[in-house]
Motif scaffolding. Structure first.
Motif, short mmCIF file in Angstrom:
data_model
loop_
_atom_site.label_atom_id
_atom_site.label_comp_id
_atom_site.label_asym_id
_atom_site.label_seq_id
_atom_site.Cartn_x
_atom_site.Cartn_y
_atom_site.Cartn_z
N GLN A 1 66.38 29.84 16.80
CA GLN A 1 66.10 30.17 15.25
C GLN A 1 67.18 30.86 14.73
O GLN A 1 67.83 31.94 15.46
CB GLN A 1 64.91 30.92 15.21
N GLU A 2 67.81 30.58 13.44
CA GLU A 2 68.75 31.27 12.81
C GLU A 2 68.04 31.59 11.18
O GLU A 2 67.24 30.87 11.06
CB GLU A 2 69.92 30.74 13.04
N ASN A 3 69.02 32.28 10.51
CA ASN A 3 68.45 32.44 9.16
C ASN A 3 69.38 31.87 8.21
O ASN A 3 69.36 31.94 7.05
CB ASN A 3 68.52 33.96 8.95
N VAL A 4 70.08 30.63 8.47
CA VAL A 4 71.20 29.91 7.72
C VAL A 4 71.13 28.65 8.43
O VAL A 4 71.09 28.16 9.42
CB VAL A 4 72.44 30.58 7.78
N SER A 5 71.23 27.48 7.43
CA SER A 5 71.66 26.33 7.72
C SER A 5 72.94 25.76 7.54
O SER A 5 73.50 25.76 6.54
CB SER A 5 70.78 25.16 6.85
N VAL A 6 73.75 25.44 8.68
CA VAL A 6 75.11 25.23 8.45
C VAL A 6 75.23 23.56 8.06
O VAL A 6 75.88 23.58 7.31
CB VAL A 6 75.69 25.10 10.11
N LEU A 7 74.28 22.82 8.45
CA LEU A 7 74.24 21.55 7.82
C LEU A 7 72.71 21.14 7.85
O LEU A 7 71.89 21.50 8.80
CB LEU A 7 74.94 20.44 8.60
N LYS A 8 72.15 20.74 6.78
CA LYS A 8 70.76 20.49 6.57
C LYS A 8 69.99 19.17 6.75
O LYS A 8 68.58 18.93 6.95
CB LYS A 8 70.27 20.83 5.11
N GLU A 9 70.96 18.05 6.66
CA GLU A 9 70.43 16.47 6.74
C GLU A 9 71.53 15.75 7.67
O GLU A 9 72.60 16.32 7.66
CB GLU A 9 70.57 16.09 5.41
N MET A 10 70.80 14.84 8.43
CA MET A 10 71.71 13.77 9.22
C MET A 10 70.98 12.58 8.82
O MET A 10 70.01 12.13 8.60
CB MET A 10 71.52 14.39 10.52
N THR A 11 72.03 11.68 8.64
CA THR A 11 71.56 10.15 8.43
C THR A 11 71.92 9.31 9.61
O THR A 11 72.86 9.83 10.56
CB THR A 11 72.11 9.59 7.18
N ASP A 12 71.28 8.30 9.96
CA ASP A 12 71.74 7.38 11.01
C ASP A 12 72.08 8.07 12.20
O ASP A 12 72.93 8.02 12.71
CB ASP A 12 73.17 6.47 10.47
N HIS A 13 70.89 8.62 13.06
CA HIS A 13 71.10 9.52 14.09
C HIS A 13 70.42 8.92 15.39
O HIS A 13 69.39 7.98 15.03
CB HIS A 13 70.54 10.79 13.77
N SER A 14 70.74 9.23 16.53
CA SER A 14 70.05 9.13 17.55
C SER A 14 69.73 10.43 18.16
O SER A 14 70.74 11.18 18.61
CB SER A 14 71.13 8.34 18.52
#
Length: 245
Positions: A25-38
């Motif tokens: 757990q952390e209190n910040v999102s470095v990156l929030k979304e991902m598309t086309d993932h495995s």
């Protein structure tokens, strides 16, 4: 295109086929979304030691059967696993993706964790990271490649087995770390880009690793960068130098 935007519980629980991965757990999102993932999963397991029946060993169980080389790879790793089990597996998978004839330029490798404030699944990209494992430490690596690193103002940042932080051998508190880096870099960099070289004792957990990576990331700006090399070391395997790590 699949979009991966998951709401996770505050405990950071991620499930796969009735098996559970406890996320950091952390209190910040470095990156929030991902598309086309495995998705790739690393589970925390305990098994009986065959040599000492009364002793139990921690092992990592990796599920990578859904990894498609032409997609972004999302690493869901249990926070309890030690780096000495995690990093060799990550390195193996990095190499597998690079060597695949189906690998697609521009795809990412990311670690997952839980943003406890926004209550979403968050991602930390590590596509360009090259791990130096077991018997490497940045202080020695920089000396060996002095011609390249003389163009930067270099800080060796170490997260030791007790999860304490030193910067060029000087202990720095977690609360003061970002300001210490920024102020010291501004005072001593002489116009050069400051490069942070991250070192992690391999006894640290994946939870502590993500915590420390994000702490270092928070200290970066246009003049302060993270090196693409990360050093995950076994203290017993490092060269004898008589110096403070």
């Amino acid at each position: 295109m699949k979009k991966l935007v998951a709401i996770v519980a505050l405990i950071g629980l991620f499930s796969c086929n009735k098996e559970e991965v406890l996320l950091p757990q952390e209190n910040v999102s470095v990156l929030k979304e991902m598309t086309d993932h495995s998705p790739i999963y690393m589970f925390f397991k305990i098994k009986e030691n065959p040599d000492f029946k009364e002793k139990m060993d921690t092992i990592v169980e990796v599920n990578r059967k859904n990894s498609i080389s032409s997609t972004n790879w999302v690493f869901n790793i249990d926070k309890r696993l030690p780096l000495k089990l995690v990093i060799p597996e990550v390195m193996h998978l990095q190499d597998k993706k690079k060597r695949s004839s189906h690998s697609k330029e521009g795809t990412l490798n990311v670690f997952t964790y839980s943003d406890s404030v926004a209550k979403n699944l968050a991602f930390f990209p590590f596509t360009d990271v090259e791990f130096k494992y077991r018997n490497h430490f940045s202080k020695f690596f920089i000396k060996q490649h002095a011609e390249h690193y003389r163009n930067y103002h270099n800080f060796t940042v170490n997260f030791n087995k007790d999860n304490r932080i030193t910067v060029d051998g000087v202990e720095v508190s977690r609360e003061e770390f970002a300001n210490y880096i920024k102020e010291f870099a501004d005072f001593t960099s002489d116009g050069k880009i400051t490069m942070l070289h991250l070192n992690f004792d391999n006894r640290l957990t994946y939870d502590q690793y993500i915590q420390n990576k994000i702490l270092a990331w928070k200290a970066t700006n246009n003049e302060i960068q993270l090196s693409s090399f990360e050093f995950v070391y076994d203290e017993k395997k490092l060269p004898e130098c008589g110096c403070k790590l």
